[in-house]
Design a protein around this motif. Structure first.
Motif, PDB file in Angstrom:
ATOM      1  N   ALA A 196      54.124  24.689  45.630  1.00 57.23           N
ATOM      2  CA  ALA A 196      54.928  24.372  44.323  1.00 57.23           C
ATOM      3  C   ALA A 196      55.702  25.743  44.028  1.00 57.23           C
ATOM      4  CB  ALA A 196      53.909  24.068  43.534  1.00 57.23           C
ATOM      5  N   THR A 197      55.236  26.883  44.276  1.00 54.02           N
ATOM      6  CA  THR A 197      55.848  28.052  44.121  1.00 54.02           C
ATOM      7  C   THR A 197      55.822  28.897  45.277  1.00 54.02           C
ATOM      8  OG1 THR A 197      53.739  29.262  43.264  1.00 54.02           O
ATOM      9  CG2 THR A 197      54.893  27.813  41.516  1.00 54.02           C
ATOM     10  N   ALA A 257      53.234  30.165  48.313  1.00 50.57           N
ATOM     11  CA  ALA A 257      53.692  30.330  49.602  1.00 50.57           C
ATOM     12  C   ALA A 257      53.306  31.724  50.185  1.00 50.57           C
ATOM     13  CB  ALA A 257      55.023  30.225  49.883  1.00 50.57           C
ATOM     14  N   GLN A 258      53.587  32.689  49.365  1.00 50.89           N
ATOM     15  CA  GLN A 258      53.186  34.051  49.963  1.00 50.89           C
ATOM     16  C   GLN A 258      51.827  34.543  49.837  1.00 50.89           C
ATOM     17  OE1 GLN A 258      55.735  36.041  46.775  1.00 50.89           O
ATOM     18  NE2 GLN A 258      57.459  36.393  48.326  1.00 50.89           N
ATOM     19  N   ASN A 307      67.484  21.730  47.478  1.00 51.63           N
ATOM     20  CA  ASN A 307      67.674  20.553  46.662  1.00 51.63           C
ATOM     21  C   ASN A 307      66.365  20.020  46.039  1.00 51.63           C
ATOM     22  OD1 ASN A 307      70.723  20.541  46.929  1.00 51.63           O
ATOM     23  ND2 ASN A 307      70.363  18.988  48.500  1.00 51.63           N
ATOM     24  N   ASP A 308      65.344  21.082  46.309  1.00 58.67           N
ATOM     25  CA  ASP A 308      63.970  20.626  46.012  1.00 58.67           C
ATOM     26  C   ASP A 308      63.422  21.985  45.482  1.00 58.67           C
ATOM     27  OD1 ASP A 308      61.494  19.385  45.220  1.00 58.67           O
ATOM     28  OD2 ASP A 308      61.248  18.925  47.587  1.00 58.67           O
ATOM     29  N   ASP A 309      62.444  21.781  44.293  1.00 54.56           N
ATOM     30  CA  ASP A 309      61.641  23.012  43.931  1.00 54.56           C
ATOM     31  C   ASP A 309      60.430  23.508  44.501  1.00 54.56           C
ATOM     32  OD1 ASP A 309      63.718  23.627  42.017  1.00 54.56           O
ATOM     33  OD2 ASP A 309      62.650  22.284  40.297  1.00 54.56           O
ATOM     34  N   ARG A 310      60.652  23.228  45.834  1.00 58.51           N
ATOM     35  CA  ARG A 310      59.286  23.400  46.661  1.00 58.51           C
ATOM     36  C   ARG A 310      59.684  24.545  47.877  1.00 58.51           C
ATOM     37  NH1 ARG A 310      54.980  21.146  45.259  1.00 58.51           N
ATOM     38  NH2 ARG A 310      54.050  21.249  47.282  1.00 58.51           N
ATOM     39  N   TYR A 311      58.601  24.999  48.344  1.00 59.07           N
ATOM     40  CA  TYR A 311      58.633  26.228  49.253  1.00 59.07           C
ATOM     41  C   TYR A 311      57.950  25.814  50.448  1.00 59.07           C
ATOM     42  CZ  TYR A 311      60.603  28.629  45.312  1.00 59.07           C
ATOM     43  OH  TYR A 311      61.501  29.144  44.270  1.00 59.07           O
ATOM     44  N   TYR A 312      58.442  26.298  51.590  1.00 59.90           N
ATOM     45  CA  TYR A 312      57.848  26.362  52.844  1.00 59.90           C
ATOM     46  C   TYR A 312      57.740  27.407  53.742  1.00 59.90           C
ATOM     47  CZ  TYR A 312      62.387  26.261  55.351  1.00 59.90           C
ATOM     48  OH  TYR A 312      63.430  26.809  55.967  1.00 59.90           O
TER      49      TYR A 312
END
Length: 77
Positions: free
Chosen positions: A8-9, A13-14, A44-49
């Motif tokens: 989500a943030t 992810a870090q 186009n999304d508020d998520r991270y990978y």
């Protein structure tokens, strides 16, 4: 990006990347350095990978490609 682990943030992810960077890493055949992990935003999304950049010697057969980590990659580590 099917089966890609998302967060989500960027901070989440870090935190996962910090876990990947700690401990022992065993190099695969032909791999000459530990992968570099970066948190990237999904377009186009508020998520991270987590993106893994892998380093292999030239001509290594069956080398893993750089790219997004899947949920299966995270469970192997």
């Amino acid at each position: 990006m099917t089966h890609t682990q998302t967060y989500a943030t960027r901070a989440e992810a870090q935190k996962a990347i910090a876990g990947l960077n700690s401990g022992t890493y065993y190099l695969a055949h032909g791999e000459y350095e530990r992968p570099d992990y970066t948190a990237r935003k999904i377009r186009n999304d508020d998520r991270y990978y987590i993106h893994a950049r892998r380093y292999f010697y030239t001509g290594t057969l069956h080398a893993k490609k750089s790219g997004a980590l899947t949920i299966y990659d995270l469970h192997e580590l």
